[in-house]
Motif scaffolding. Structure first.
Motif, mmCIF file in Angstrom:
data_model
loop_
_atom_site.group_PDB
_atom_site.id
_atom_site.type_symbol
_atom_site.label_atom_id
_atom_site.label_comp_id
_atom_site.label_asym_id
_atom_site.label_seq_id
_atom_site.Cartn_x
_atom_site.Cartn_y
_atom_site.Cartn_z
ATOM 1 N N PRO A 56 0.815 -1.222 0.000
ATOM 2 C CA PRO A 56 0.000 0.000 0.000
ATOM 3 C C PRO A 56 0.846 1.269 0.000
ATOM 4 O O PRO A 56 0.495 2.248 -0.678
ATOM 5 N N PRO A 102 8.568 -8.294 -6.818
ATOM 6 C CA PRO A 102 8.344 -9.614 -7.417
ATOM 7 C C PRO A 102 6.917 -10.113 -7.201
ATOM 8 O O PRO A 102 6.431 -10.960 -7.937
ATOM 9 N N GLY A 106 1.670 -6.548 -3.406
ATOM 10 C CA GLY A 106 0.593 -6.786 -2.443
ATOM 11 C C GLY A 106 0.760 -8.040 -1.609
ATOM 12 O O GLY A 106 -0.173 -8.460 -0.920
ATOM 13 N N GLY A 119 2.940 -8.501 0.909
ATOM 14 C CA GLY A 119 3.533 -8.249 2.217
ATOM 15 C C GLY A 119 2.487 -8.243 3.321
ATOM 16 O O GLY A 119 1.462 -8.950 3.240
ATOM 17 N N ALA A 145 -3.593 -7.850 6.613
ATOM 18 C CA ALA A 145 -3.963 -6.772 7.546
ATOM 19 C C ALA A 145 -5.480 -6.620 7.677
ATOM 20 O O ALA A 145 -6.230 -6.875 6.744
ATOM 21 N N GLY A 160 9.983 -8.224 -10.139
ATOM 22 C CA GLY A 160 11.341 -8.622 -9.733
ATOM 23 C C GLY A 160 11.767 -7.898 -8.479
ATOM 24 O O GLY A 160 11.381 -6.732 -8.256
ATOM 25 N N ALA A 195 10.168 1.454 -0.210
ATOM 26 C CA ALA A 195 8.878 1.203 0.452
ATOM 27 C C ALA A 195 8.644 -0.297 0.486
ATOM 28 O O ALA A 195 7.574 -0.782 0.136
ATOM 29 N N ALA A 196 9.680 -1.018 0.903
ATOM 30 C CA ALA A 196 9.676 -2.477 0.795
ATOM 31 C C ALA A 196 9.274 -3.161 2.100
ATOM 32 O O ALA A 196 9.552 -4.345 2.288
ATOM 33 N N GLY A 197 8.609 -2.439 3.011
ATOM 34 C CA GLY A 197 8.192 -3.056 4.272
ATOM 35 C C GLY A 197 9.397 -3.675 4.967
ATOM 36 O O GLY A 197 10.450 -3.036 5.108
ATOM 37 N N LEU A 235 18.074 -3.625 2.309
ATOM 38 C CA LEU A 235 18.469 -2.673 1.267
ATOM 39 C C LEU A 235 19.153 -1.442 1.840
ATOM 40 O O LEU A 235 19.960 -0.804 1.165
ATOM 41 N N GLY A 240 2.214 -11.270 13.088
ATOM 42 C CA GLY A 240 0.825 -11.162 13.535
ATOM 43 C C GLY A 240 -0.002 -12.284 12.942
ATOM 44 O O GLY A 240 -0.037 -12.456 11.725
ATOM 45 N N VAL A 245 -3.733 -13.998 12.369
ATOM 46 C CA VAL A 245 -5.058 -13.414 12.210
ATOM 47 C C VAL A 245 -5.996 -14.474 11.620
ATOM 48 O O VAL A 245 -5.539 -15.372 10.907
ATOM 49 N N ALA A 291 -5.168 -9.805 16.741
ATOM 50 C CA ALA A 291 -4.042 -10.430 16.071
ATOM 51 C C ALA A 291 -2.962 -10.611 17.123
ATOM 52 O O ALA A 291 -2.921 -9.869 18.117
ATOM 53 N N GLY A 335 1.217 -12.624 9.131
ATOM 54 C CA GLY A 335 1.967 -11.658 8.332
ATOM 55 C C GLY A 335 3.045 -11.023 9.185
ATOM 56 O O GLY A 335 3.065 -11.185 10.416
ATOM 57 N N LEU A 336 3.945 -10.322 8.520
ATOM 58 C CA LEU A 336 5.066 -9.687 9.217
ATOM 59 C C LEU A 336 4.970 -8.179 9.099
ATOM 60 O O LEU A 336 5.130 -7.605 8.010
ATOM 61 N N ARG A 337 4.694 -7.534 10.237
ATOM 62 C CA ARG A 337 4.625 -6.072 10.256
ATOM 63 C C ARG A 337 6.046 -5.512 10.206
ATOM 64 O O ARG A 337 6.926 -6.040 10.894
HETATM 65 C C1 LIG Z 1 -1.919 -9.216 11.268
HETATM 66 C C2 LIG Z 1 -1.741 -7.790 10.814
HETATM 67 C C3 LIG Z 1 -2.784 -6.894 10.990
HETATM 68 C C4 LIG Z 1 -2.625 -5.553 10.603
HETATM 69 N N1 LIG Z 1 -3.679 -4.707 10.777
HETATM 70 C C5 LIG Z 1 -3.542 -3.395 10.421
HETATM 71 C C6 LIG Z 1 -4.614 -2.505 10.587
HETATM 72 O O1 LIG Z 1 -5.705 -2.889 11.027
HETATM 73 N N2 LIG Z 1 -4.427 -1.195 10.250
HETATM 74 C C7 LIG Z 1 -3.235 -0.737 9.753
HETATM 75 O O2 LIG Z 1 -3.123 0.471 9.487
HETATM 76 N N3 LIG Z 1 -2.192 -1.585 9.568
HETATM 77 C C8 LIG Z 1 -2.320 -2.888 9.886
HETATM 78 N N4 LIG Z 1 -1.277 -3.758 9.726
HETATM 79 C C9 LIG Z 1 0.016 -3.212 9.277
HETATM 80 C C10 LIG Z 1 0.085 -3.024 7.785
HETATM 81 O O3 LIG Z 1 -0.307 -4.209 7.107
HETATM 82 C C11 LIG Z 1 1.511 -2.644 7.374
HETATM 83 O O4 LIG Z 1 1.977 -1.573 8.158
HETATM 84 C C12 LIG Z 1 1.518 -2.241 5.907
HETATM 85 O O5 LIG Z 1 1.135 -3.353 5.092
HETATM 86 C C13 LIG Z 1 2.884 -1.730 5.481
HETATM 87 O O6 LIG Z 1 2.802 -1.426 4.120
HETATM 88 P P1 LIG Z 1 4.099 -1.481 3.200
HETATM 89 O O7 LIG Z 1 3.650 -1.196 1.817
HETATM 90 O O8 LIG Z 1 5.158 -0.634 3.803
HETATM 91 O O9 LIG Z 1 4.652 -2.980 3.364
HETATM 92 P P2 LIG Z 1 4.013 -4.381 2.917
HETATM 93 O O10 LIG Z 1 2.540 -4.361 2.906
HETATM 94 O O11 LIG Z 1 4.687 -5.410 3.765
HETATM 95 O O12 LIG Z 1 4.517 -4.524 1.423
HETATM 96 C C14 LIG Z 1 5.894 -4.560 1.116
HETATM 97 C C15 LIG Z 1 6.075 -4.941 -0.347
HETATM 98 O O13 LIG Z 1 7.467 -4.808 -0.662
HETATM 99 C C16 LIG Z 1 7.870 -5.902 -1.450
HETATM 100 N N5 LIG Z 1 9.327 -6.079 -1.290
HETATM 101 C C17 LIG Z 1 9.997 -6.466 -0.180
HETATM 102 N N6 LIG Z 1 11.323 -6.502 -0.433
HETATM 103 C C18 LIG Z 1 11.489 -6.124 -1.729
HETATM 104 C C19 LIG Z 1 12.617 -5.967 -2.575
HETATM 105 N N7 LIG Z 1 13.856 -6.209 -2.141
HETATM 106 N N8 LIG Z 1 12.416 -5.576 -3.859
HETATM 107 C C20 LIG Z 1 11.174 -5.337 -4.326
HETATM 108 N N9 LIG Z 1 10.045 -5.452 -3.548
HETATM 109 C C21 LIG Z 1 10.216 -5.853 -2.286
HETATM 110 C C22 LIG Z 1 7.028 -7.074 -0.954
HETATM 111 O O14 LIG Z 1 6.915 -8.074 -1.971
HETATM 112 C C23 LIG Z 1 5.685 -6.394 -0.666
HETATM 113 O O15 LIG Z 1 4.820 -6.438 -1.797
HETATM 114 C C24 LIG Z 1 -1.403 -5.113 10.050
HETATM 115 C C25 LIG Z 1 -0.381 -6.028 9.818
HETATM 116 C C26 LIG Z 1 -0.530 -7.360 10.196
HETATM 117 C C27 LIG Z 1 0.581 -8.341 9.927
#
Ligand SMILES: Cc1cc2nc3c(=O)[nH]c(=O)nc-3n(C[C@H](O)[C@H](O)[C@H](O)COP(=O)(O)OP(=O)(O)OC[C@H]3O[C@@H](n4cnc5c(N)ncnc54)[C@H](O)[C@@H]3O)c2cc1C
Length: 376
Positions: free
Chosen positions: A25, A46, A49, A51, A56, A187, A203-205, A211, A221, A223, A263, A303-305
């Motif tokens: 996101p 690669p 969506g 992650g 969540a 990729g 923004a790779a979570g 990196l 977490g 769920v 969770a 999932g991994l926050r």
């Molecule tokens: C059980 C659970 C419940 C949650 N509930 C909530 C909630 O109710 N409200 C809320 O606000 N948040 C909630 N969260 C937290 C929320 O899901 C995360 O904070 C959010 O998804 C982070 O977004 P992000 O895009 O940074 O990372 P992610 O959603 O983890 O996405 C990261 C992306 O980066 C990609 N990536 C990783 N490494 C690389 C690389 N080297 N090269 C290219 N791509 C890469 C992955 O493939 C992935 O698609 C919850 C999380 C969990 C686990």
């Protein structure tokens, strides 16, 4: 904080103005906002969506998640939640997609006297911050949600804590980004040096740590997803969260009949589902809303926050690298923080001037990253 991003497209035909690493996101919303401003954007992932957002719950809870000692984070959560109505409307308009955005509010409850005492301490703190929390008597609580167990001792309403369905949100963000001109590149990015762009946004979570050397760690977490019999809408409308015999739990009802039950919070990096976690979550859920015992258990997942040492996101240029912006570490709040993160990072990319809202969240607060120059 300084940044040296391009304020206009580079004019180099083969080169992106902005490369976003990660199509969760956060990355997709940044890509959308940057592409909509006329920048050439690539998004590298690669498995878009896949992650933390894939499991969540989608609570937009700046109030219920305002915890002791996290004032600055709470300020950012409130600022982002305030942007959600417009963000959801715009995203819905651009894509025509339903997002499952709902505004009935959140009920915070305590099952036992001890649970209620614990909850009240937090509500008092939240009220002290000026956040909208309205304590309810047990009868008022059950008038609002008759599905609540008669044993529930008390509760409070957080009317501005809303919800969205992340499984609808992320595809919609991808559509919006692509329609605005962003190009998805399948990729993984192994090293930042492999990315050719004016500005790289990480923004790779959880993938951001490898990196950048930033202190982002996985916080597991687990769920569950239940479904009401026959796919009918659940008998309750609010998000319900609280304590049941000391167990913290939330219940998020969706129109399609789904209820997300979450969770666990575990310092682990595996995504196995344990029988004990399922048992604890189900027991707490059924204690608060007994009818859930009749629902189907349709999914268990983990999932991994992307957690950080202070539970707050990491936003802005890496120390000594004004061309590399971090947008990671959103931990429990990445869905609610999507609009504000996307706007602030897109502003930084296009103007080079950081919004003061970013100040408490810059990467420098953790010192230099562990590797001096991991991309070379
Ligand atoms: C059980 C659970 C419940 C949650 N509930 C909530 C909630 O109710 N409200 C809320 O606000 N948040 C909630 N969260 C937290 C929320 O899901 C995360 O904070 C959010 O998804 C982070 O977004 P992000 O895009 O940074 O990372 P992610 O959603 O983890 O996405 C990261 C992306 O980066 C990609 N990536 C990783 N490494 C690389 C690389 N080297 N090269 C290219 N791509 C890469 C992955 O493939 C992935 O698609 C919850 C999380 C969990 C686990």
């Amino acid at each position: 904080m300084s940044a040296r991003p391009p304020s206009t497209p580079t004019g180099d035909a083969g080169r992106a103005d902005v490369a976003v690493v990660g199509a969760g996101p956060i990355g997709l919303a940044i890509a959308w906002r940057c592409a909509a401003r006329g920048l050439r954007v690539t998004v590298h992932d690669p498995a878009p969506g896949s992650g933390a957002s894939a499991v969540a719950a989608g609570m937009l809870s700046p109030v219920a998640e305002a915890y002791f000692g996290e004032r600055e984070l709470t300020g950012l959560l409130v600022a982002s939640a305030a942007r959600w109505p417009e963000f959801a409307a715009e995203l819905g308009e651009v894509t025509g997609a339903a997002l499952g955005y709902r505004t009935e509010g959140t009920l915070m409850v305590g099952l036992t006297a001890d649970d209620l005492a614990e909850a009240r301490r937090l509500w008092a703190y939240q009220q002290e911050l000026g956040l909208p929390v309205t304590p309810l008597r047990p009868t008022e609580l059950r008038d609002r949600e008759p599905a609540l167990a008669p044993r529930v001792r008390g509760g409070a309403l957080a009317p501005t804590d809303h919800q969205v369905d992340p499984r609808l949100l992320v595809p919609a963000l991808r559509t919006a980004a692509e329609r605005a001109g962003a190009v998805l590149v399948p990729g993984a990015v192994r090293r930042l040096a492999d990315v050719d762009a004016g500005v790289t946004v990480v923004a790779a979570g959880c993938g951001a740590a490898a990196l950048t050397g930033l202190p982002v760690r996985p916080v597991k977490g687990q769920v569950l997803r239940l479904r009401a019999p026959g796919g009918a809408a659940p008998d309750f409308r609010h998000v319900i969260r609280g304590y049941a015999d000391g167990e913290s739990v939330y219940l998020v009802p969706r129109h399609g009949g789904e209820v997300v039950v979450g969770a666990t919070v575990e310092e682990r990096r595996d995504t196995d589902v344990s029988a004990g976690a399922v048992l604890r979550l189900l027991r707490a859920a059924v204690e608060l809303v007994p009818e859930l015992a009749e629902y189907d258990l349709v999914e268990t997942a983990a999932g991994l926050r992307p957690g950080t040492p202070d539970n707050a996101p990491i936003l802005g240029p890496l120390p000594g690298r004004p061309d590399v912006l971090a947008a990671t570490g959103h931990h429990r709040h990445g869905i609610v923080l999507t609009p504000v993160t996307a706007d602030l990072i897109a502003d930084l990319v296009t103007t080079g001037v950081p919004d003061p809202l970013l100040d408490p969240f810059r990467p420098e607060r953790f010192g230099r990253t562990t590797e001096e120059d991991p991309w070379n």
